[in-house]
Each structure stands twice: as structure tokens, then as C-alpha cells.
Design a protein around this motif. Sequence first.
Motif, PDB file in Angstrom:
ATOM      1  N   LEU A 140       0.921  -1.208   0.113  1.00  0.00           N
ATOM      2  CA  LEU A 140       0.021   0.161  -0.017  1.00  0.00           C
ATOM      3  C   LEU A 140       0.784   1.235   0.003  1.00  0.00           C
ATOM      4  N   THR A 141       0.512   2.096  -0.756  1.00  0.00           N
ATOM      5  CA  THR A 141       1.143   3.581  -0.660  1.00  0.00           C
ATOM      6  C   THR A 141      -0.013   4.627  -0.137  1.00  0.00           C
ATOM      7  N   ILE A 142       0.227   5.485   0.808  1.00  0.00           N
ATOM      8  CA  ILE A 142      -0.879   6.557   1.077  1.00  0.00           C
ATOM      9  C   ILE A 142      -0.079   7.810   0.853  1.00  0.00           C
ATOM     10  N   ASP A 143      -0.566   8.683   0.020  1.00  0.00           N
ATOM     11  CA  ASP A 143       0.077   9.983  -0.161  1.00  0.00           C
ATOM     12  C   ASP A 143      -1.052  11.204  -0.183  1.00  0.00           C
ATOM     13  N   GLY A 144      -0.637  12.156  -0.262  1.00  0.00           N
ATOM     14  CA  GLY A 144      -1.582  13.468  -0.540  1.00  0.00           C
ATOM     15  C   GLY A 144      -1.601  13.598  -2.161  1.00  0.00           C
ATOM     16  N   ALA A 145      -2.293  14.957  -2.870  1.00  0.00           N
ATOM     17  CA  ALA A 145      -2.423  15.264  -3.926  1.00  0.00           C
ATOM     18  C   ALA A 145      -2.617  16.674  -3.950  1.00  0.00           C
ATOM     19  N   ASP A 146      -2.121  17.541  -4.828  1.00  0.00           N
ATOM     20  CA  ASP A 146      -2.381  19.032  -5.159  1.00  0.00           C
ATOM     21  C   ASP A 146      -3.899  19.060  -5.578  1.00  0.00           C
ATOM     22  N   GLU A 147      -4.291  18.191  -6.697  1.00  0.00           N
ATOM     23  CA  GLU A 147      -5.512  18.057  -7.249  1.00  0.00           C
ATOM     24  C   GLU A 147      -5.931  16.793  -7.662  1.00  0.00           C
ATOM     25  N   PHE A 148      -7.042  16.506  -7.499  1.00  0.00           N
ATOM     26  CA  PHE A 148      -7.458  15.147  -8.036  1.00  0.00           C
ATOM     27  C   PHE A 148      -9.073  15.573  -8.643  1.00  0.00           C
ATOM     28  N   ASP A 149      -9.360  14.468  -9.497  1.00  0.00           N
ATOM     29  CA  ASP A 149     -10.653  14.627 -10.372  1.00  0.00           C
ATOM     30  C   ASP A 149     -11.530  13.502 -10.184  1.00  0.00           C
ATOM     31  N   GLN A 150     -12.577  13.578 -10.744  1.00  0.00           N
ATOM     32  CA  GLN A 150     -13.706  12.404 -10.493  1.00  0.00           C
ATOM     33  C   GLN A 150     -13.113  11.158 -10.816  1.00  0.00           C
ATOM     34  N   GLU A 151     -12.278  11.063 -11.859  1.00  0.00           N
ATOM     35  CA  GLU A 151     -11.572   9.761 -12.229  1.00  0.00           C
ATOM     36  C   GLU A 151     -10.432   9.309 -11.236  1.00  0.00           C
TER      37      GLU A 151
END
Length: 261
Positions: A86-97
Motif C-alpha cells: 500500500l502507498t498513502i500520499d497526498g495530492a495537489d488536485e484530483f478529479d472524479q476519475e
Amino acid sequence: MTVELSPIDRAKFVSAKRAAEFVEDGMRVGLGTGSTAAWLVRCLGERVRDNGLRIRGVPTSARTAKLARDVGIEVITLDDARWLDLTIDGADEFDQELNLIKGGGGALLQEKIVATASDQMIVIADAAKEVESLGAFPLPVEVIKFGWRTTQALIEETLISMDVMGRTSTLRMNGDQPYVTDEGNYIIDLHLNRIENTRQLALVLNQMPGVVENGLFVDICDVVVIGNSDGRVEVRDINEGTVREEQMDVGDSDNLFVDGD
């Protein structure tokens, strides 16, 4: 030191706390980089200390590695792990997909390598990170130092044929010097405003000489855990097609250690 958490930090905390529940004893876990991922590392460290959780963590940056060691998580390299549960990380943006822009913290290369070497990638984010179309956040492109101006010019020329709204780029700076990644490269941030075909752009960028990697994570994320300041979390699983809303206990979150990551 302890401080009262801002609403945005409370949202990050609850998303990280919920995502930490996916981690089971004995797992090899990719540990992301950035402010939200730092909350995750602290939550996992608490479980290691208080509940005897045994995990091995593969950090995606030097600063995450330091934090993980500080909170008692065993740190190994990806070469040691070979493959991750497993990898858990943040994001600067994410879309519906669940396509992402990552790299605001400068660790996109290691983050993408670690994420793609995992059975599952979970993204933790506050609700403000969700967008209809990626691109409002500048897209980071990691490039080698040699000939970086030429690489930048080639990127801008290529953007003319891409379906994006903006086509300017800037070299990321650290004060009055170029920002240097853990791998010794530069980052060029693309100010695109909107990206219509993320998959095409990701492929085209990575075909350019001088480009090491770009911050578009396409078809990599499996689950996103979205946090809100009131403790509500939404867990979206794109593979199962499910959306679950839950309420997390944030009663003691204001007393957590905060180091400004």
C-alpha cells in the motif's frame, strides 16, 4: 509544541487518520510527502508506539524518512521492499476519475515510482483539492539540469498542440537559487489552467529528452479519502465503485504535535 488546528489542518488530519486504518500489521507501506502525508506518518507512528503495529515504511523523500524515523516507524528502501502492499500520499488536485496532479512538494519522481510499485494507492486530501478538470494547480515536470532551458522551450512549444488553456512555464526556485529535488534535478512548473486530456499530455511530456517525470498521476490512484474540518470523511473506491461517508472523532486533534510541514 501543541497548537490549535486550523480548519484545513483538521480536514487533513481526519483524512490521514482514516487512511491509516487501511494499514495492517506486517505491511510494507509507501509513505508520501507533504503536509497531509505528514499527518499520516504521525498517525502511523502513534499506532506503532501505542498498539505495537509492525510495519516497514518506504518514504518518498528525505524529509518523510526523517519524520518516519522520529515517530518510530522502521524505514527501508524500495530496493529492500521490492514491492509494497500500500502507498498513502497526498495530492495537489484530483478529479472524479481519481487522476491527480502531484509534486507541489517537489517529490513527484519518487512518489510516482513508489505508488506504481504498490498493490494499492490511497490518496488523502481535504475537500478543496477536488476539481472538475486538472490544471489550476501548476503541473510540475522534473527535468535534468543539463540543457534545462532547451527542455523548457521544447515543452512550451509542444504545449501549443495540447488541449490546455495556458502554456507558460517557470523554473521552480528556492529563494534565489533553483529548487533541486532529492535526485538532483530541477522542476519546471507548467501553468496550464485546465488540462483536457491528461493521459495524452503525460505521455507526450515523458517522451521528451531531458524530462525525467511529470506530476500527472493517471490510472494510479485506487482510493481517495477526503477530509472535512468537522470530522466528516468520504471514502471513494474507484475499483469497487463505492462512496462511503463516515464521521471521525477529532476531539483530541487540537493537542497533536504540529511541526509546520
